[in-house]
Design an enzyme around this catalytic site. Structure first.
Site, PDB file in Angstrom:
ATOM      1  N   GLY A  92     -12.848 119.207 -38.219  1.00 47.97           N
ATOM      2  CA  GLY A  92     -13.028 118.415 -36.833  1.00 47.97           C
ATOM      3  C   GLY A  92     -13.314 117.008 -37.381  1.00 47.97           C
ATOM      4  N   ASN A 115     -26.329 133.766 -36.173  1.00 50.61           N
ATOM      5  CA  ASN A 115     -27.122 132.512 -35.918  1.00 50.61           C
ATOM      6  C   ASN A 115     -26.854 131.936 -34.195  1.00 50.61           C
ATOM      7  OD1 ASN A 115     -28.153 132.338 -38.282  1.00 50.61           O
ATOM      8  ND2 ASN A 115     -26.515 130.866 -39.212  1.00 50.61           N
ATOM      9  N   LYS A 164     -30.646 134.220 -28.162  1.00 48.09           N
ATOM     10  CA  LYS A 164     -31.661 135.440 -27.720  1.00 48.09           C
ATOM     11  C   LYS A 164     -32.934 134.286 -27.491  1.00 48.09           C
ATOM     12  CE  LYS A 164     -33.672 139.346 -29.686  1.00 48.09           C
ATOM     13  NZ  LYS A 164     -34.837 138.917 -30.683  1.00 48.09           N
ATOM     14  N   TYR A 167      -9.417 135.119 -41.188  1.00 51.66           N
ATOM     15  CA  TYR A 167      -9.599 134.763 -40.047  1.00 51.66           C
ATOM     16  C   TYR A 167      -9.934 135.866 -38.975  1.00 51.66           C
ATOM     17  CZ  TYR A 167      -8.789 131.984 -36.022  1.00 51.66           C
ATOM     18  OH  TYR A 167      -8.743 131.347 -34.792  1.00 51.66           O
ATOM     19  N   TYR A 226     -25.196 142.573 -29.788  1.00 52.47           N
ATOM     20  CA  TYR A 226     -26.576 141.811 -29.232  1.00 52.47           C
ATOM     21  C   TYR A 226     -26.383 142.203 -27.617  1.00 52.47           C
ATOM     22  CZ  TYR A 226     -28.553 139.046 -32.745  1.00 52.47           C
ATOM     23  OH  TYR A 226     -29.457 138.740 -33.874  1.00 52.47           O
TER      24      TYR A 226
HETATM   25  N1  LIG Z   1      -6.362 126.202 -30.711  1.00 50.00           N
HETATM   26  C1  LIG Z   1      -5.950 127.451 -30.911  1.00 50.00           C
HETATM   27  O1  LIG Z   1      -4.747 127.494 -30.408  1.00 50.00           O
HETATM   28  C2  LIG Z   1      -6.743 128.465 -30.863  1.00 50.00           C
HETATM   29  C3  LIG Z   1      -6.247 129.831 -30.647  1.00 50.00           C
HETATM   30  C4  LIG Z   1      -7.029 131.010 -30.824  1.00 50.00           C
HETATM   31  C5  LIG Z   1      -8.603 130.568 -31.090  1.00 50.00           C
HETATM   32  N2  LIG Z   1      -9.060 129.636 -31.124  1.00 50.00           N
HETATM   33  C6  LIG Z   1     -10.351 129.278 -31.438  1.00 50.00           C
HETATM   34  O2  LIG Z   1     -10.982 128.342 -30.744  1.00 50.00           O
HETATM   35  C7  LIG Z   1     -12.007 127.600 -31.523  1.00 50.00           C
HETATM   36  C8  LIG Z   1     -11.483 126.091 -31.661  1.00 50.00           C
HETATM   37  O3  LIG Z   1     -10.296 125.986 -32.380  1.00 50.00           O
HETATM   38  P1  LIG Z   1      -9.504 124.453 -32.644  1.00 50.00           P
HETATM   39  O4  LIG Z   1      -8.110 124.759 -32.413  1.00 50.00           O
HETATM   40  O5  LIG Z   1     -10.328 123.493 -31.600  1.00 50.00           O
HETATM   41  O6  LIG Z   1      -9.962 124.085 -34.110  1.00 50.00           O
HETATM   42  P2  LIG Z   1     -10.659 123.000 -34.668  1.00 50.00           P
HETATM   43  O7  LIG Z   1     -10.275 123.066 -36.397  1.00 50.00           O
HETATM   44  O8  LIG Z   1      -9.957 121.616 -34.390  1.00 50.00           O
HETATM   45  O9  LIG Z   1     -12.056 123.017 -34.402  1.00 50.00           O
HETATM   46  C9  LIG Z   1     -13.084 123.862 -34.979  1.00 50.00           C
HETATM   47  C10 LIG Z   1     -14.214 122.934 -35.086  1.00 50.00           C
HETATM   48  O10 LIG Z   1     -15.078 124.047 -35.554  1.00 50.00           O
HETATM   49  C11 LIG Z   1     -16.043 123.046 -36.640  1.00 50.00           C
HETATM   50  N3  LIG Z   1     -16.589 123.828 -37.855  1.00 50.00           N
HETATM   51  C12 LIG Z   1     -16.038 124.728 -38.364  1.00 50.00           C
HETATM   52  N4  LIG Z   1     -16.864 125.536 -39.203  1.00 50.00           N
HETATM   53  C13 LIG Z   1     -18.176 125.115 -38.767  1.00 50.00           C
HETATM   54  C14 LIG Z   1     -19.436 125.435 -39.071  1.00 50.00           C
HETATM   55  N5  LIG Z   1     -19.819 126.244 -40.063  1.00 50.00           N
HETATM   56  N6  LIG Z   1     -20.363 124.817 -38.613  1.00 50.00           N
HETATM   57  C15 LIG Z   1     -20.251 123.857 -37.689  1.00 50.00           C
HETATM   58  N7  LIG Z   1     -19.139 123.677 -37.184  1.00 50.00           N
HETATM   59  C16 LIG Z   1     -18.079 124.200 -37.689  1.00 50.00           C
HETATM   60  C17 LIG Z   1     -14.914 122.296 -37.345  1.00 50.00           C
HETATM   61  O11 LIG Z   1     -15.567 121.172 -37.956  1.00 50.00           O
HETATM   62  C18 LIG Z   1     -14.127 121.779 -36.048  1.00 50.00           C
HETATM   63  O12 LIG Z   1     -14.615 120.649 -35.404  1.00 50.00           O
HETATM   64  C19 LIG Z   1     -11.905 128.244 -32.899  1.00 50.00           C
HETATM   65  O13 LIG Z   1     -13.026 129.224 -32.837  1.00 50.00           O
HETATM   66  C20 LIG Z   1     -10.634 128.791 -33.007  1.00 50.00           C
HETATM   67  O14 LIG Z   1     -10.729 130.146 -33.761  1.00 50.00           O
HETATM   68  C21 LIG Z   1      -8.108 128.434 -31.288  1.00 50.00           C
END
Ligand SMILES: NC(=O)c1ccc[n+]([C@@H]2O[C@H](COP(=O)([O-])OP(=O)(O)OC[C@H]3O[C@@H](n4cnc5c(N)ncnc54)[C@H](O)[C@@H]3O)[C@@H](O)[C@H]2O)c1
Length: 312
Positions: free
Chosen positions: A36, A98, A104, A144, A158
């Site tokens: 991010g 977590n 919870k 993933y 949960y």
């Molecule tokens: N954009 C899509 O098309 C899409 C499709 C399916 C699922 N998703 C899901 O939506 C969510 C957001 O995706 P996105 O496209 O915005 O991706 P992104 O990479 O822009 O956002 C993910 C965010 O999570 C943060 N992050 C990752 N690991 C972390 C950790 N351990 N602790 C704290 N922060 C952490 C990253 O820094 C980032 O800001 C994800 O869970 C992804 O799997 C997105």
């Protein structure tokens, strides 16, 4: 209400923070910035928003109440999760554990951002929530897919064992402003290549299909799901399906670019088709996408033009 958004400084998380603030909620954004960017939340100046830099794969202790937890933290693009395989598995497993623990403790409602990747390379099209998927657990994308499948399983555990109020959204390909230009996903890839006059790289023969949902539609669906009382997974995505080749041509037209389309080898385990069945979302959430592909792409192209302009 007070909402916690993990991954709130990412693409989708930052749009969700905007929507929650617009709806009058307080928002705590938690992100370790692994994929991010603080820039994504830099425009948020109002009271009621706070940001904590923290890796949610480690326990998070917060004082005060939390009513809603939206757990979006996870690398999400194939380039990211293949470069960060262990962090991806950890945030899906430990991070989700977590955040469920926090839910919870605080008696909060918890929503997991899952993915259409739980369906793997699907053998049925479109994919309904009842389809169990076709995932290769030991392939490069397995880190993933399996992390999200585990996250869904522990969320349901949960719910069943501890009585936590949970929701699971299966997000299908979403695009829009604030995606990283180099995150390897097809929309930013094609737009950047078109705007920079580079060759447009189509993997395989381009006959594989995807359907793309605009960010504002996606976060509205996520918001409605959180506010519903439906516990089992719900697909949120746009069912309008295009081949990748068609899609490359649409982007060429909308950008007015002269780039050539070239073809490269298909990556391992790349899904051949991907299209959500959104019957549930329509029925339970009264949700369906509103932004057309053309409108959404125009807004995204504008955003990438600005980003490229500031890089010059
Ligand atoms: N954009 C899509 O098309 C899409 C499709 C399916 C699922 N998703 C899901 O939506 C969510 C957001 O995706 P996105 O496209 O915005 O991706 P992104 O990479 O822009 O956002 C993910 C965010 O999570 C943060 N992050 C990752 N690991 C972390 C950790 N351990 N602790 C704290 N922060 C952490 C990253 O820094 C980032 O800001 C994800 O869970 C992804 O799997 C997105």
């Amino acid at each position: 209400m007070k909402a916690l958004v993990t991954g709130g400084a990412g693409f989708l998380g930052s749009h969700l923070c905007d929507l929650l603030l617009e709806k009058g909620h307080e928002v705590v954004c938690v992100d370790n910035l692994i994929t991010g960017n603080e820039q994504n939340i830099a425009h948020i100046k109002q009271d009621g928003f706070s940001y904590i830099r923290h890796d949610v794969s480690k326990p998070l202790y917060l004082k005060g109440k939390i009513d809603l937890i939206f757990h979006l933290a996870s690398p999400a693009s194939p380039i990211d999760y293949m470069e960060l395989p262990i962090q991806t598995l950890k945030v899906g497993a430990l991070g989700t554990h977590n955040m469920l623990g926090l839910a919870k403790e605080k008696n909060a409602r918890f929503l997991l951002a899952s993915t259409s990747e739980v369906y793997g390379d699907p053998l049925v099209n479109p994919q309904s929530e009842e389809y169990w998927g076709n995932v290769n657990p030991v392939g490069p994308r397995g880190v993933y897919d399996e992390s999200k499948r585990f996250a869904e399983a522990i969320t349901m555990a949960y719910h069943r064992y501890h009585g936590i109020d949970t929701r699971i959204v299966r997000i299908f390909n979403t695009y829009g402003p604030r995606m990283r230009m180099n995150d390897g996903r097809v929309v930013p890839n094609f737009i950047k290549q078109a705007l920079c006059g580079e060759d447009i790289t189509v993997y395989g023969d381009g006959s594989q299909t995807r359907s793309f949902c605009y960010a504002s539609d996606e976060v509205e669906g996520i918001f409605r799901l959180m506010n519903s009382d439906y516990v089992l997974p719900v697909n949120i995505g746009n069912p309008e399906e295009h081949t990748i080749l068609e899609f490359a041509r649409i982007i060429l037209e909308l950008t007015g670019s002269n780039s050539r389309i070239i073809f490269k080898d298909l990556p391992v385990d790349d899904p051949k088709q991907r299209r959500p069945d959104i019957t549930k979302a329509k029925k339970i959430l009264k949700w369906e996408p509103e932004v057309s592909l053309e409108q959404g792409l125009k807004r995204t192209i504008e955003y990438f033009r600005d980003v490229l302009g500031t890089m010059k």
